[in-house]
Motif scaffolding. Structure first.
Motif, PDB file in Angstrom:
ATOM      1  N   ASN A 106       0.768  -1.242   0.065  1.00 19.96           N
ATOM      2  CA  ASN A 106       0.158   0.099   0.098  1.00 19.96           C
ATOM      3  C   ASN A 106       0.798   1.405  -0.155  1.00 19.96           C
ATOM      4  OD1 ASN A 106      -2.336  -1.411  -0.108  1.00 19.96           O
ATOM      5  ND2 ASN A 106      -3.091  -0.851   1.892  1.00 19.96           N
ATOM      6  N   ALA A 107       1.811   1.242   1.025  1.00 26.28           N
ATOM      7  CA  ALA A 107       2.609   2.606   0.879  1.00 26.28           C
ATOM      8  C   ALA A 107       3.418   2.812  -0.120  1.00 26.28           C
ATOM      9  CB  ALA A 107       3.319   2.660   2.414  1.00 26.28           C
ATOM     10  N   GLY A 108       3.969   1.685  -0.566  1.00 27.76           N
ATOM     11  CA  GLY A 108       4.918   1.819  -1.703  1.00 27.76           C
ATOM     12  C   GLY A 108       4.001   2.288  -2.874  1.00 27.76           C
ATOM     13  N   SER A 109       2.894   2.156  -2.888  1.00 25.60           N
ATOM     14  CA  SER A 109       2.225   2.434  -4.393  1.00 25.60           C
ATOM     15  C   SER A 109       1.960   3.925  -4.785  1.00 25.60           C
ATOM     16  CB  SER A 109       0.667   1.662  -4.268  1.00 25.60           C
ATOM     17  OG  SER A 109       0.736   0.502  -4.226  1.00 25.60           O
ATOM     18  N   TRP A 110       2.608   4.653  -3.927  1.00 19.14           N
ATOM     19  CA  TRP A 110       2.608   6.212  -4.295  1.00 19.14           C
ATOM     20  C   TRP A 110       4.109   6.355  -4.909  1.00 19.14           C
ATOM     21  CZ3 TRP A 110      -0.913   9.073  -5.474  1.00 19.14           C
ATOM     22  CH2 TRP A 110      -0.827  10.609  -5.558  1.00 19.14           C
ATOM     23  N   LEU A 111       4.717   5.443  -5.049  1.00 15.46           N
ATOM     24  CA  LEU A 111       6.136   5.420  -5.431  1.00 15.46           C
ATOM     25  C   LEU A 111       7.161   6.433  -5.186  1.00 15.46           C
ATOM     26  CD1 LEU A 111       5.093   5.025  -9.534  1.00 15.46           C
ATOM     27  CD2 LEU A 111       5.426   3.258  -7.572  1.00 15.46           C
ATOM     28  N   GLY A 112       6.840   6.799  -3.926  1.00 18.33           N
ATOM     29  CA  GLY A 112       7.965   7.738  -3.197  1.00 18.33           C
ATOM     30  C   GLY A 112       7.338   8.181  -1.903  1.00 18.33           C
ATOM     31  N   ASN A 113       8.022   9.327  -1.285  1.00 20.92           N
ATOM     32  CA  ASN A 113       7.654   9.336   0.152  1.00 20.92           C
ATOM     33  C   ASN A 113       8.080  10.919  -0.049  1.00 20.92           C
ATOM     34  OD1 ASN A 113       6.299   8.983   2.449  1.00 20.92           O
ATOM     35  ND2 ASN A 113       8.094   8.535   3.545  1.00 20.92           N
ATOM     36  N   ASP A 114       7.833  11.732  -0.906  1.00 17.36           N
ATOM     37  CA  ASP A 114       8.051  13.316  -0.790  1.00 17.36           C
ATOM     38  C   ASP A 114       7.203  14.236  -0.174  1.00 17.36           C
ATOM     39  OD1 ASP A 114      10.959  12.970  -2.348  1.00 17.36           O
ATOM     40  OD2 ASP A 114       9.496  12.248  -3.761  1.00 17.36           O
ATOM     41  N   ASP A 115       5.867  13.722  -0.151  1.00 15.35           N
ATOM     42  CA  ASP A 115       4.740  14.541  -0.052  1.00 15.35           C
ATOM     43  C   ASP A 115       3.745  14.026   1.121  1.00 15.35           C
ATOM     44  OD1 ASP A 115       3.428  12.468  -1.491  1.00 15.35           O
ATOM     45  OD2 ASP A 115       2.856  13.637  -2.916  1.00 15.35           O
ATOM     46  N   ALA A 154       2.756   8.289   3.741  1.00 10.07           N
ATOM     47  CA  ALA A 154       2.480   7.917   5.189  1.00 10.07           C
ATOM     48  C   ALA A 154       1.019   7.875   5.473  1.00 10.07           C
ATOM     49  CB  ALA A 154       3.355   9.173   6.025  1.00 10.07           C
ATOM     50  N   VAL A 155       0.390   8.499   4.967  1.00 14.91           N
ATOM     51  CA  VAL A 155      -1.183   8.646   5.172  1.00 14.91           C
ATOM     52  C   VAL A 155      -1.653   7.133   4.975  1.00 14.91           C
ATOM     53  CG1 VAL A 155      -3.430   9.306   4.689  1.00 14.91           C
ATOM     54  CG2 VAL A 155      -1.448  11.041   4.910  1.00 14.91           C
ATOM     55  N   VAL A 187      -6.140  14.420   0.141  1.00 14.26           N
ATOM     56  CA  VAL A 187      -4.689  13.552   0.125  1.00 14.26           C
ATOM     57  C   VAL A 187      -4.280  13.130  -0.974  1.00 14.26           C
ATOM     58  CG1 VAL A 187      -3.750  11.404   1.285  1.00 14.26           C
ATOM     59  CG2 VAL A 187      -5.706  12.641   2.269  1.00 14.26           C
ATOM     60  N   GLN A 188      -4.709  12.114  -1.706  1.00 16.89           N
ATOM     61  CA  GLN A 188      -4.407  11.506  -2.885  1.00 16.89           C
ATOM     62  C   GLN A 188      -4.680  12.206  -4.059  1.00 16.89           C
ATOM     63  OE1 GLN A 188      -6.056   7.505  -4.109  1.00 16.89           O
ATOM     64  NE2 GLN A 188      -5.193   7.556  -5.975  1.00 16.89           N
ATOM     65  N   SER A 189      -5.988  12.791  -4.294  1.00 11.83           N
ATOM     66  CA  SER A 189      -6.463  13.743  -5.265  1.00 11.83           C
ATOM     67  C   SER A 189      -7.212  14.692  -4.351  1.00 11.83           C
ATOM     68  CB  SER A 189      -7.005  12.704  -6.425  1.00 11.83           C
ATOM     69  OG  SER A 189      -8.258  12.414  -5.809  1.00 11.83           O
ATOM     70  N   ASP A 190      -8.139  15.622  -5.467  1.00 11.36           N
ATOM     71  CA  ASP A 190      -8.994  16.508  -5.060  1.00 11.36           C
ATOM     72  C   ASP A 190     -10.439  16.164  -5.254  1.00 11.36           C
ATOM     73  OD1 ASP A 190      -9.324  16.489  -7.656  1.00 11.36           O
ATOM     74  OD2 ASP A 190      -8.930  18.584  -8.042  1.00 11.36           O
ATOM     75  N   ALA A 191     -10.688  14.685  -5.537  1.00 12.46           N
ATOM     76  CA  ALA A 191     -11.788  13.905  -5.630  1.00 12.46           C
ATOM     77  C   ALA A 191     -12.604  13.808  -4.269  1.00 12.46           C
ATOM     78  CB  ALA A 191     -11.739  12.710  -6.384  1.00 12.46           C
ATOM     79  N   LYS A 192     -13.909  14.322  -4.229  1.00 12.04           N
ATOM     80  CA  LYS A 192     -14.432  14.242  -3.100  1.00 12.04           C
ATOM     81  C   LYS A 192     -15.673  13.352  -3.135  1.00 12.04           C
ATOM     82  CE  LYS A 192     -13.292  18.784  -1.182  1.00 12.04           C
ATOM     83  NZ  LYS A 192     -13.803  20.261  -0.717  1.00 12.04           N
ATOM     84  N   GLY A 193     -15.889  12.507  -1.827  1.00 14.12           N
ATOM     85  CA  GLY A 193     -17.279  11.743  -1.902  1.00 14.12           C
ATOM     86  C   GLY A 193     -18.248  12.233  -1.686  1.00 14.12           C
ATOM     87  N   LEU A 194     -19.401  11.466  -1.367  1.00 15.91           N
ATOM     88  CA  LEU A 194     -20.572  12.150  -0.939  1.00 15.91           C
ATOM     89  C   LEU A 194     -20.858  12.849   0.304  1.00 15.91           C
ATOM     90  CD1 LEU A 194     -23.706  12.153  -1.750  1.00 15.91           C
ATOM     91  CD2 LEU A 194     -24.032  10.073  -0.667  1.00 15.91           C
TER      92      LEU A 194
END
Length: 447
Positions: A230-239, A243-244, A351-358
């Motif tokens: 899971n954590a590795g799937s962001w391909l880095g840890n710069d932002d 960690a989230v 976090v990952q993107s600006d897409a918001k849920g209901l």
């Protein structure tokens, strides 16, 4: 993990030793998940099927690794063709990749991205094997893996994560594999078992796990390896996004385990070790697509909902009569659906993107996109996997003979047994016992 999207500055990226080392460690953690899955599944079957269950996972490490190098990476992450498949000649055999060539917009080498994704490709067909315990020929399973990753996994990985893939372009969020890995494997498992049928004695004979300590060991190693997954799937840890995801992985898994155990206590009157292990895996599955889009409180909700619904779902096989031996459908398919759809409710947009849920003012837009991704992968994998199983059955025969299944698939397919009991009980009593034939017994032994 989508290629082409970077959280780094607009400057031309340069190789980062820290990110490269981090991703190599994550790749090793994901590799560990396949042997961990073998232990998890191996403990859940009866003694006579233990080695076969271990081997069904281990053989994926061999087959998929070679296919990935030869053409899998090119099909999954090569230049898009029609939004359904990729292809890049330089990726064939990994022969046209420079040692220091960076992956698309990131600070890690292409080789590192390729090996990280390889471990996902290895794990996914191994997940299917749990539904087929006790009854599948090993050669047929090896052929099925070869066909399945080629026709199902590689294209679906491109849909979801490949630049230009149609689900990627639609905006479906799948941080680390809710659709491409878990729904894909769970739907495939359902498709195959509908073709090959039930085990001998299904719903009649006791088919209890032979080693719950082995199950717990496998579950613990899966939990550990999943942090890399899971954590590795962001391909880095710069932002901080990785960690989230790391935090949410732990939080959701804990919530799912507790929720499963609570449901089990209310429904069946006991807290079981099998329930704790299964609940943890259900939480890991559900947070896999969602962990980069939700807050820790959202992760608790995702895990708790998955824990209860997956606990309920594992009983559906008895109601509908499909023999999902080790609950791949109930945990991976259902858990993947839950985690993917709940993004449409709990995505914070921060976090990952600006897409918001209901629940965060985003309306139903993201939920609709998630539903398209869920049901497209489910339908494609279910139908194509059933067709592949049918073809393999016609070519080699998928199942062992009924007598061989009853006597034990380990001896038939591998000429070995998991445990040697010949020296058990060799104390003073056995040394002083008079020689001669054993006394007859009417006790029935459950293998």
């Amino acid at each position: 993990m989508p290629p082409g999207i970077t959280t780094l500055a607009a400057d031309t990226p340069t190789l980062s030793a820290a990110n490269t080392g981090f991703m190599l460690i994550c790749s090793a953690l994901v590799m560990l998940m396949t042997p961990a899955l073998a232990f998890f599944y191996g403990g859940m079957v009866r003694v006579k099927s233990t080695l076969n269950m271990l081997m069904m996972s281990f053989i994926s490490l061999g087959i998929v690794t070679i296919l990935w190098v030869l053409y899998g990476f090119s099909l999954a992450f090569g230049t898009d063709a029609g939004s359904v498949i990729g292809w890049s000649q330089d990726y064939v055999g990994l022969s046209g990749i420079g040692v220091t060539e960076l992956w698309d917009g990131y600070t890690i080498p292409v080789y590192v991205f390729a090996v990280f994704q390889l471990m996902f490709a290895v794990l996914t067909p191994a997940l299917i094997s749990g539904a087929l315990a006790d009854r599948v020929k090993f050669t047929s399973w090896a052929l099925f893996i070869t066909l399945w990753v080629t026709v199902v996994y590689f294209p679906v990985a491109h849909w979801v994560w490949g630049a230009g893939g149609w689900l990627y372009e639609l905006g479906v969020i799948d941080f680390a594999g809710g659709t491409a890995v878990h729904i894909n494997a769970g739907a495939a498992a359902l498709g195959v078992i509908l073709v090959i049928g039930k085990r001998v004695g299904f719903k009649k004979d006791p088919m209890r796990p032979h080693s719950l300590p082995l199950v717990m060991l496998g579950a613990g190693l899966l939990w550990f390896g999943w942090f890399g997954f899971n954590a590795g799937s962001w391909l880095g840890n710069d932002d901080g996004v990785g960690a989230v995801m790391f935090v949410n992985t732990q939080v959701a898994t804990a919530a799912a385990m507790l929720a499963w155990l609570a449901y089990e206590k209310i429904r069946h009157g006991a807290f079981t070790t099998l329930g704790a292990a299964s609940g943890a895996v259900a939480g890991l599955v559900a947070i896999t697509p969602a962990g980069g889009a939700v807050s820790p409180l959202g992760a608790i909700a995702v895990g708790a909902i998955a824990g209860v619904l997956c606990a309920m779902a594992v009983g559906l096989k008895y109601k509908f009569g499909y023999d999902d031996s080790l609950d791949v459908v109930g945990v991976h398919l259902v858990g993947g659906i839950i985690g993917s759809l709940l993004i449409g409710f709990f995505a914070t947009g921060g976090v990952q993107s600006d897409a918001k849920g209901l629940f965060y003012g985003g309306g139903l837009d993201q939920l609709g996109k998630q539903a398209v991704g869920v049901f497209a992968v489910l339908a494609y994998s279910l139908v194509v996997s059933a067709i592949l199983a049918f073809l393999v059955d016609k070519i080699l025969g998928m199942r062992v003979d009924e007598d061989d299944e009853i006597s034990g698939i380990d001896q038939v397919e591998h000429a070995e047994t998991a445990y040697d009991f010949s020296g058990a009980g060799g104390g003073a009593a056995s040394r002083t016992a008079a020689p001669g034939p054993a006394a007859p017994t009417n006790k029935k032994v459950d293998a």
